[in-house]
Design a protein around this motif. Structure first.
Motif, mmCIF file in Angstrom:
data_model
loop_
_atom_site.group_PDB
_atom_site.id
_atom_site.type_symbol
_atom_site.label_atom_id
_atom_site.label_comp_id
_atom_site.label_asym_id
_atom_site.label_seq_id
_atom_site.Cartn_x
_atom_site.Cartn_y
_atom_site.Cartn_z
ATOM 1 N N GLY A 190 0.803 -1.215 0.000
ATOM 2 C CA GLY A 190 0.000 0.000 0.000
ATOM 3 C C GLY A 190 0.836 1.265 0.000
ATOM 4 N N MET A 191 1.878 1.293 0.825
ATOM 5 C CA MET A 191 2.686 2.506 0.931
ATOM 6 C C MET A 191 3.454 2.801 -0.345
ATOM 7 N N SER A 192 3.811 1.790 -1.123
ATOM 8 C CA SER A 192 4.523 2.047 -2.375
ATOM 9 C C SER A 192 3.698 2.958 -3.280
ATOM 10 N N VAL A 193 2.419 2.721 -3.364
ATOM 11 C CA VAL A 193 1.544 3.534 -4.209
ATOM 12 C C VAL A 193 1.265 4.892 -3.577
ATOM 13 N N LEU A 194 1.058 4.919 -2.264
ATOM 14 C CA LEU A 194 0.720 6.189 -1.611
ATOM 15 C C LEU A 194 1.914 7.138 -1.598
ATOM 16 N N VAL A 195 3.120 6.610 -1.391
ATOM 17 C CA VAL A 195 4.310 7.464 -1.454
ATOM 18 C C VAL A 195 4.495 7.997 -2.875
ATOM 19 N N LEU A 207 -6.660 -3.881 -2.294
ATOM 20 C CA LEU A 207 -7.442 -2.830 -1.643
ATOM 21 C C LEU A 207 -7.271 -2.878 -0.133
ATOM 22 N N ALA A 208 -7.171 -4.086 0.423
ATOM 23 C CA ALA A 208 -6.921 -4.210 1.859
ATOM 24 C C ALA A 208 -5.562 -3.624 2.232
ATOM 25 N N CYS A 209 -4.579 -3.753 1.349
ATOM 26 C CA CYS A 209 -3.260 -3.166 1.590
ATOM 27 C C CYS A 209 -3.330 -1.640 1.573
ATOM 28 N N LEU A 210 -4.064 -1.082 0.616
ATOM 29 C CA LEU A 210 -4.248 0.366 0.582
ATOM 30 C C LEU A 210 -4.979 0.855 1.823
ATOM 31 N N MET A 211 -5.949 0.089 2.266
ATOM 32 C CA MET A 211 -6.686 0.449 3.482
ATOM 33 C C MET A 211 -5.751 0.491 4.683
ATOM 34 N N THR A 212 -4.876 -0.492 4.801
ATOM 35 C CA THR A 212 -3.927 -0.552 5.913
ATOM 36 C C THR A 212 -2.958 0.624 5.876
ATOM 37 N N SER A 213 -2.440 0.938 4.699
ATOM 38 C CA SER A 213 -1.474 2.031 4.576
ATOM 39 C C SER A 213 -2.136 3.382 4.790
ATOM 40 N N GLY A 214 -3.368 3.530 4.306
ATOM 41 C CA GLY A 214 -4.100 4.764 4.579
ATOM 42 C C GLY A 214 -4.313 4.961 6.069
ATOM 43 N N ALA A 215 -4.627 3.876 6.769
ATOM 44 C CA ALA A 215 -4.808 3.949 8.222
ATOM 45 C C ALA A 215 -3.500 4.328 8.911
ATOM 46 N N LEU A 216 -2.377 3.802 8.414
ATOM 47 C CA LEU A 216 -1.082 4.127 9.015
ATOM 48 C C LEU A 216 -0.764 5.609 8.865
ATOM 49 N N ILE A 217 -0.984 6.157 7.680
ATOM 50 C CA ILE A 217 -0.731 7.583 7.465
ATOM 51 C C ILE A 217 -1.651 8.432 8.329
ATOM 52 N N ALA A 218 -2.935 8.088 8.364
ATOM 53 C CA ALA A 218 -3.886 8.841 9.186
ATOM 54 C C ALA A 218 -3.506 8.790 10.660
ATOM 55 N N ALA A 219 -3.052 7.633 11.128
ATOM 56 C CA ALA A 219 -2.717 7.482 12.540
ATOM 57 C C ALA A 219 -1.463 8.273 12.904
ATOM 58 N N ILE A 220 -0.427 8.184 12.069
ATOM 59 C CA ILE A 220 0.830 8.876 12.390
ATOM 60 C C ILE A 220 0.647 10.396 12.348
ATOM 61 N N SER A 221 0.032 10.886 11.286
ATOM 62 C CA SER A 221 -0.200 12.324 11.212
ATOM 63 C C SER A 221 -1.207 12.769 12.274
ATOM 64 N N GLY A 222 -2.180 11.916 12.566
ATOM 65 C CA GLY A 222 -3.130 12.228 13.630
ATOM 66 C C GLY A 222 -2.441 12.327 14.984
ATOM 67 N N TRP A 223 -1.452 11.452 15.219
ATOM 68 C CA TRP A 223 -0.717 11.523 16.484
ATOM 69 C C TRP A 223 0.071 12.822 16.586
ATOM 70 N N HIS A 224 0.701 13.234 15.490
ATOM 71 C CA HIS A 224 1.426 14.505 15.513
ATOM 72 C C HIS A 224 0.464 15.674 15.762
ATOM 73 N N LEU A 225 -0.704 15.623 15.168
ATOM 74 C CA LEU A 225 -1.691 16.675 15.428
ATOM 75 C C LEU A 225 -2.124 16.665 16.886
ATOM 76 N N TRP A 226 -2.426 15.487 17.392
ATOM 77 C CA TRP A 226 -2.881 15.371 18.787
ATOM 78 C C TRP A 226 -1.791 15.858 19.735
#
Length: 495
Positions: free
Chosen positions: A27-32, A188-207
């Motif tokens: 998933g991250m290969s495509v998102l990056v 699609l499950a891989c993209l879902m996992t990588s999207g969740a990882l990006i949302a979580a990491i950036s969400g943690w920095h925001l929090w």
């Protein structure tokens, strides 16, 4: 435990562990690559920061994934040589394509991407990461084709003189109905996992930024960048999650067609039902052979299995009798009556199949619900401030990651007692010279090594996650050819 049971445990542990890295890599290969494309199109430094930040996390995960994946190949010869001999001619084609085409494509162009920052023109550098991503996805497709043959063997003949399956139609293997539904579902499950990882990491920095007053301008800029990344990851997760649901529905219907026992075991449906209800909760006997109590939603299982609410769905017990009549003669012919007599039941482990199916779906839905909540909380410039967001953000990427793992546990355990459905019972695939002591030794060794690698992986990821977004002022300068002074500069792992 017998050597068969220990060999299965070893393969399960190493495979599930390896698969923790696979969805993130794919998933991250495509998102990056997508983030770098947006940067090249817009020229906005925020996307370059995100490309380098998440690109480094992607590379850490990729390296550990390759290291743990190598072990899988050794096990085929160590513990499962009879299996390798039986399927080798069929498996050789897709796995050769994976190794010689896909892996070399991804590794070669990933190397160009790593060392090409500022050294090759930006469009070519962008092409390198996209080609690496394509190689990663092709690699997964060929591996899924090999696995799907185990679920639904096609395009082969049995060479009785050599006692093995031999490939006659590579096209049939690559267009297996199971492949055609498994590939989109898994990617699609891989993209879902990588999207969740990006949302979580950036969400943690925001929090984290809401815990202390924010004054410097660069911190405000980072906050805006992470807020965009959070919403980007959440949208990817939700769109991919919707695709997982649709492809999963199609996959269920194909599974009912080629492996009806797996569908029956997933629902703990012991007797044929028309219409059949979806099990919310079922209690079975201790040996998993009969239903004691269940709560079911009428008609839903019929629709999931056949697409109509009043369809008949076969149960475990009648399927067991049907399989015995259908497969016993072939087993006797291939392995002899003594081996065939050992296969007394064709039921998979019903409790494991039943609960892994529900954990897969439940964790996926939980991740999508959290993604929706994040989009709502961050609307119109808002930030996640409540202290409960910390555990939610930690759990967010783990939910789809574990859902992937439970999905594979369901897929493989639901196929039992077969290594190759209808052709090769699991107990016939173990290496004939393997002893219990040898398997225990290798199992302990792999577990210790994997434990060390887990500490290394988590430590590296947490270190670079805490560092936050990199300074990209030098790389963001207008593209230009390297000066004469830079020609002899050493290559660097620059991020």
């Amino acid at each position: 435990m017998t050597e068969v049971t220990l060999a299965r445990w070893q393969f399960a542990i190493t495979t599930v562990y390896h698969f923790f890295f696979v969805p993130i890599t794919i998933g991250m290969s495509v998102l990056v690559a997508t983030l770098q494309t947006i940067w090249l199109r817009t020229g906005n430094d925020r996307y370059l920061q995100l490309t380098k930040f998440y690109g480094k996390l992607f590379l850490i995960n990729f390296a550990l994934g390759v290291a743990t994946g190598i072990v899988q190949e050794f096990q085929f010869g160590m513990n499962w040589s009879d299996y390798s001999r039986f399927v080798g001619d069929v498996f050789g084609a897709p796995l050769a394509l994976e190794g010689l085409l896909a892996f070399f494509l991804e590794s070669t162009f990933l190397g160009l991407w790593i060392f090409g920052w500022g050294r090759i023109p930006r469009p070519l550098h962008l092409a390198a990461i996209w080609l690496a991503a394509i190689g990663t996805w092709l690699s997964s497709i060929f591996i899924l084709a090999a696995n799907s043959w185990m679920q639904n063997p096609v395009g082969f003949v049995i060479n009785e003189a050599k006692g093995r399956a031999e490939l006659v139609d590579i096209g049939a293997v690559l267009t297996n109905p199971v492949v055609l539904v498994t590939v989109p579902h898994q990617l699609l499950a891989c993209l879902m996992t990588s999207g969740a990882l990006i949302a979580a990491i950036s969400g943690w920095h925001l929090w984290r930024s809401t815990r202390t007053p924010v004054e410097p301008v660069d911190q405000l800029t980072d906050r805006d960048t992470h807020r965009w990344a959070l919403r980007f990851g959440a949208v990817v997760m939700l769109v991919a999650g919707a695709g997982v649901m649709v492809s999963g529905d199609v996959q269920g219907k194909v599974m009912t067609d080629v492996q009806p026992m797996k569908m029956a075991a997933a629902e703990a449906l012991y007797e044929t039902a028309q219409p059949a209800g979806f099990s919310i909760f079922t209690i079975g006997t201790l040996d998993g052979s009969a239903e004691v109590f269940s709560i079911r939603i009428p008609y839903v299982l019929s629709f999931l299995a056949e697409g109509t609410p009043d369809a008949e769905v076969e149960g475990i017990n009648p399927l067991n009798a049907e399989y015995a009549e259908r497969f016993a003669p072939e087993l006797e012919r291939l392995y002899g009556p003594e081996v065939a007599a050992q296969l007394t039941s064709f039921n998979p482990n019903v409790p494991v199949t039943y609960w892994s199916f529900r954990l897969m779906m439940g964790l996926g839905f939980a991740a999508m619900g959290t993604g929706l909540l994040l989009l709502w909380v961050t609307r119109r410039g808002r930030l996640p401030r409540h202290r409960l967001w910390f555990p939610l953000l930690v759990a967010l990427p783990l939910a789809p990651l574990f859902a992937n793992s439970f999905g594979w546990i369901f897929k493989e355990m639901g196929r039992q007692p077969w290594l190759v459905f209808g052709l090769m019972p699991t107990f016939t695939g173990v290496s004939p010279g393997t002893t219990t002591g040898e398997v225990i030794t290798s199992l302990v060794a792999f577990t210790i090594v994997y434990g060390v690698l887990a500490v290394v992986e988590v430590g590296l990821l947490l270190t670079y996650i805490r560092r936050g977004l990199p300074d990209v002022s030098a790389e963001a300068a207008p593209d230009s050819d390297a000066s004469d002074d830079d020609v002899d500069a050493p290559l660097t792992f620059a991020y």
